[in-house]
Design a protein around this motif. Structure first.
Motif, PDB file in Angstrom:
ATOM      1  N   ILE A   1       0.943 -35.144  -7.446  1.00 12.18           N
ATOM      2  CA  ILE A   1       1.108 -36.592  -7.450  1.00 12.18           C
ATOM      3  C   ILE A   1      -0.369 -36.838  -7.923  1.00 12.18           C
ATOM      4  CG2 ILE A   1       1.204 -38.735  -6.382  1.00 12.18           C
ATOM      5  CD1 ILE A   1       3.329 -37.282  -4.652  1.00 12.18           C
ATOM      6  N   ALA A   2      -1.397 -36.378  -7.352  1.00 14.43           N
ATOM      7  CA  ALA A   2      -2.723 -36.766  -7.487  1.00 14.43           C
ATOM      8  C   ALA A   2      -3.111 -36.384  -8.973  1.00 14.43           C
ATOM      9  CB  ALA A   2      -3.770 -35.947  -6.414  1.00 14.43           C
ATOM     10  N   ALA A   3      -2.552 -35.232  -9.477  1.00 10.59           N
ATOM     11  CA  ALA A   3      -2.880 -34.848 -10.800  1.00 10.59           C
ATOM     12  C   ALA A   3      -2.249 -35.861 -11.851  1.00 10.59           C
ATOM     13  CB  ALA A   3      -2.450 -33.418 -10.862  1.00 10.59           C
ATOM     14  N   ALA A   4      -1.224 -36.280 -11.552  1.00 13.42           N
ATOM     15  CA  ALA A   4      -0.425 -37.294 -12.557  1.00 13.42           C
ATOM     16  C   ALA A   4      -1.241 -38.470 -12.661  1.00 13.42           C
ATOM     17  CB  ALA A   4       1.010 -37.572 -12.060  1.00 13.42           C
ATOM     18  N   GLU A   5      -1.651 -39.002 -11.373  1.00 13.45           N
ATOM     19  CA  GLU A   5      -2.630 -39.988 -11.301  1.00 13.45           C
ATOM     20  C   GLU A   5      -3.885 -40.081 -11.872  1.00 13.45           C
ATOM     21  OE1 GLU A   5      -5.065 -42.380  -7.676  1.00 13.45           O
ATOM     22  OE2 GLU A   5      -3.811 -40.589  -7.094  1.00 13.45           O
ATOM     23  N   ALA A   6      -4.455 -38.945 -11.781  1.00 11.12           N
ATOM     24  CA  ALA A   6      -5.744 -38.715 -12.476  1.00 11.12           C
ATOM     25  C   ALA A   6      -5.452 -38.681 -14.179  1.00 11.12           C
ATOM     26  CB  ALA A   6      -6.350 -37.283 -12.169  1.00 11.12           C
ATOM     27  N   LYS A   7      -4.478 -38.140 -14.445  1.00  7.15           N
ATOM     28  CA  LYS A   7      -3.988 -37.940 -15.793  1.00  7.15           C
ATOM     29  C   LYS A   7      -3.876 -39.219 -16.762  1.00  7.15           C
ATOM     30  CE  LYS A   7      -1.072 -35.968 -19.289  1.00  7.15           C
ATOM     31  NZ  LYS A   7       0.058 -35.322 -19.363  1.00  7.15           N
ATOM     32  N   THR A   8      -2.693 -40.285 -15.776  1.00  3.17           N
ATOM     33  CA  THR A   8      -2.621 -41.661 -16.109  1.00  3.17           C
ATOM     34  C   THR A   8      -3.745 -42.293 -16.232  1.00  3.17           C
ATOM     35  OG1 THR A   8      -0.313 -41.065 -15.479  1.00  3.17           O
ATOM     36  CG2 THR A   8      -0.905 -43.428 -15.912  1.00  3.17           C
ATOM     37  N   CYS A   9      -4.286 -42.231 -15.174  1.00  2.44           N
ATOM     38  CA  CYS A   9      -5.727 -43.160 -15.201  1.00  2.44           C
ATOM     39  C   CYS A   9      -6.816 -43.014 -16.382  1.00  2.44           C
ATOM     40  CB  CYS A   9      -6.443 -43.010 -13.698  1.00  2.44           C
ATOM     41  SG  CYS A   9      -5.598 -43.935 -12.643  1.00  2.44           S
ATOM     42  N   ALA A  10      -6.869 -41.637 -16.698  1.00  2.00           N
ATOM     43  CA  ALA A  10      -7.909 -41.147 -17.739  1.00  2.00           C
ATOM     44  C   ALA A  10      -7.192 -41.595 -18.821  1.00  2.00           C
ATOM     45  CB  ALA A  10      -7.921 -39.594 -17.788  1.00  2.00           C
ATOM     46  N   ALA A  11      -6.024 -41.399 -19.375  1.00  2.00           N
ATOM     47  CA  ALA A  11      -5.054 -41.958 -20.532  1.00  2.00           C
ATOM     48  C   ALA A  11      -5.445 -43.600 -20.565  1.00  2.00           C
ATOM     49  CB  ALA A  11      -3.765 -41.584 -20.472  1.00  2.00           C
ATOM     50  N   ILE A  12      -5.383 -44.255 -19.608  1.00  2.00           N
ATOM     51  CA  ILE A  12      -5.262 -45.920 -19.576  1.00  2.00           C
ATOM     52  C   ILE A  12      -7.010 -46.215 -19.994  1.00  2.00           C
ATOM     53  CG2 ILE A  12      -5.710 -47.855 -18.232  1.00  2.00           C
ATOM     54  CD1 ILE A  12      -3.284 -46.573 -16.616  1.00  2.00           C
ATOM     55  N   LYS A  13      -7.929 -45.414 -19.353  1.00  2.00           N
ATOM     56  CA  LYS A  13      -9.434 -45.750 -19.789  1.00  2.00           C
ATOM     57  C   LYS A  13      -9.567 -45.291 -21.029  1.00  2.00           C
ATOM     58  CE  LYS A  13     -10.835 -45.020 -14.877  1.00  2.00           C
ATOM     59  NZ  LYS A  13     -11.637 -44.150 -13.878  1.00  2.00           N
ATOM     60  N   ALA A  14      -8.986 -44.216 -21.502  1.00  2.00           N
ATOM     61  CA  ALA A  14      -9.275 -43.666 -23.110  1.00  2.00           C
ATOM     62  C   ALA A  14      -8.654 -44.713 -24.150  1.00  2.00           C
ATOM     63  CB  ALA A  14      -8.948 -42.290 -22.998  1.00  2.00           C
ATOM     64  N   ALA A  15      -7.544 -45.203 -23.770  1.00  2.00           N
ATOM     65  CA  ALA A  15      -6.986 -46.136 -24.861  1.00  2.00           C
ATOM     66  C   ALA A  15      -7.793 -47.317 -25.097  1.00  2.00           C
ATOM     67  CB  ALA A  15      -5.532 -46.861 -24.164  1.00  2.00           C
ATOM     68  N   THR A  16      -7.858 -47.694 -26.234  1.00  2.00           N
ATOM     69  CA  THR A  16      -8.638 -49.035 -26.868  1.00  2.00           C
ATOM     70  C   THR A  16      -7.903 -50.332 -26.987  1.00  2.00           C
ATOM     71  OG1 THR A  16      -8.309 -48.273 -29.098  1.00  2.00           O
ATOM     72  CG2 THR A  16     -10.098 -47.287 -27.777  1.00  2.00           C
ATOM     73  N   THR A  17      -6.702 -50.211 -27.027  1.00  2.11           N
ATOM     74  CA  THR A  17      -6.029 -51.580 -27.154  1.00  2.11           C
ATOM     75  C   THR A  17      -5.065 -51.670 -25.897  1.00  2.11           C
ATOM     76  OG1 THR A  17      -4.047 -50.501 -28.254  1.00  2.11           O
ATOM     77  CG2 THR A  17      -5.830 -51.265 -29.485  1.00  2.11           C
ATOM     78  N   ALA A  18      -4.741 -53.066 -25.476  1.00  2.00           N
ATOM     79  CA  ALA A  18      -3.951 -53.472 -24.623  1.00  2.00           C
ATOM     80  C   ALA A  18      -2.586 -52.853 -24.593  1.00  2.00           C
ATOM     81  CB  ALA A  18      -3.873 -54.937 -24.651  1.00  2.00           C
ATOM     82  N   VAL A  19      -2.019 -52.561 -25.775  1.00  2.00           N
ATOM     83  CA  VAL A  19      -0.616 -52.111 -25.993  1.00  2.00           C
ATOM     84  C   VAL A  19      -0.692 -50.709 -25.564  1.00  2.00           C
ATOM     85  CG1 VAL A  19       1.076 -51.207 -27.811  1.00  2.00           C
ATOM     86  CG2 VAL A  19       0.120 -53.654 -27.807  1.00  2.00           C
ATOM     87  N   ALA A  20      -1.900 -49.884 -26.218  1.00  2.00           N
ATOM     88  CA  ALA A  20      -2.129 -48.321 -25.888  1.00  2.00           C
ATOM     89  C   ALA A  20      -2.263 -48.271 -24.301  1.00  2.00           C
ATOM     90  CB  ALA A  20      -3.128 -47.937 -26.554  1.00  2.00           C
ATOM     91  N   LYS A  21      -2.782 -49.126 -23.922  1.00  2.71           N
ATOM     92  CA  LYS A  21      -3.195 -49.166 -22.320  1.00  2.71           C
ATOM     93  C   LYS A  21      -1.848 -49.023 -21.433  1.00  2.71           C
ATOM     94  CE  LYS A  21      -7.995 -50.500 -22.319  1.00  2.71           C
ATOM     95  NZ  LYS A  21      -8.652 -49.234 -21.734  1.00  2.71           N
ATOM     96  N   ARG A  22      -1.035 -50.043 -21.994  1.00  2.00           N
ATOM     97  CA  ARG A  22       0.258 -50.069 -21.186  1.00  2.00           C
ATOM     98  C   ARG A  22       1.096 -49.013 -21.462  1.00  2.00           C
ATOM     99  NH1 ARG A  22       1.309 -54.868 -18.723  1.00  2.00           N
ATOM    100  NH2 ARG A  22       0.245 -56.582 -19.406  1.00  2.00           N
ATOM    101  N   ALA A  23       1.059 -48.522 -22.704  1.00  2.00           N
ATOM    102  CA  ALA A  23       1.982 -47.328 -23.182  1.00  2.00           C
ATOM    103  C   ALA A  23       1.421 -46.264 -22.074  1.00  2.00           C
ATOM    104  CB  ALA A  23       1.577 -47.035 -24.539  1.00  2.00           C
TER     105      ALA A  23
END
Length: 188
Positions: free
Chosen positions: A157-179
């Motif tokens: 669960i912690a790994a899925a959380e970390a991966k998702t948070c990193a992807a949100i931070k790396a995304a540059t648009t609102a649509v990409a962050k939501r995705a």
């Protein structure tokens, strides 16, 4: 219809359903806001309100972290003291395992420790063994190991959380962050 109004001198923006009741020092600011959106997550870009990536990122991160915590607590007991206890028991299992390959070797290594060293390294295991009336900590360590196995989903669960948070931070648009937030893959 939701609109944004701006105070003429302070620049403060508020989002309201109508302008009725506002004084002349407030004026409509920009076009009508899109329906179904949280006004505080929007920024005026040119002539249109758009979701602001910098504003939605903290909200998305909080949602992912909250869901991860909820899922982790399905496997862990509540309370800071209990979490500290789990960590100490895991450390005792790890130290026990580092002492040798056989129970005889491990017990000999434990026997070579001073009483103070044994209490420092195996405080919970010694107390557990005493409570169960056992002469060694071997069964206590196995009980701890069994408890650790029942909560083995927590690291996933912690790994899925970390991966998702990193992807949100790396995304540059609102649509990409939501995705990125919607693509989270929680372990079953």
């Amino acid at each position: 219809m939701t609109i944004a109004i701006k105070h003429k001198t302070s620049g403060e923006i508020q989002f309201v359903e109508s302008l009725s009741g506002y004084q002349k020092d407030w004026a409509q600011y920009g076009p009508v806001l899109p329906t179904g959106t949280e006004p505080n997550m929007l920024t005026l870009v040119g002539a249109a309100w758009v979701e602001d990536p910098a504003k939605i990122e903290p909200m998305l991160l909080m949602l992912i972290k909250s869901e991860a915590e909820r899922r982790k607590m399905g496997f862990l007991s509540a309370g800071g003291a209990k979490k500290a206890e789990y960590a100490q028991k895991a450390a005792e299992v790890s130290f026990y395992d580092s002492l040798g390959g056989s129970v005889v070797t491990i017990l000999a290594a434990i026997g070579a420790l001073t009483a103070a060293q044994r209490r420092a390294k195996f405080g919970y295991a010694l107390a557990d063994a005493a409570a169960f009336g056992e002469p060694t900590i071997t069964n206590a360590i196995e009980r701890f190991r069994s408890g650790m196995a029942s909560s083995d989903k927590v690291p996933a669960i912690a790994a899925a959380e970390a991966k998702t948070c990193a992807a949100i931070k790396a995304a540059t648009t609102a649509v990409a962050k939501r995705a990125a937030a919607n693509a989270v893959s929680w372990p079953a």
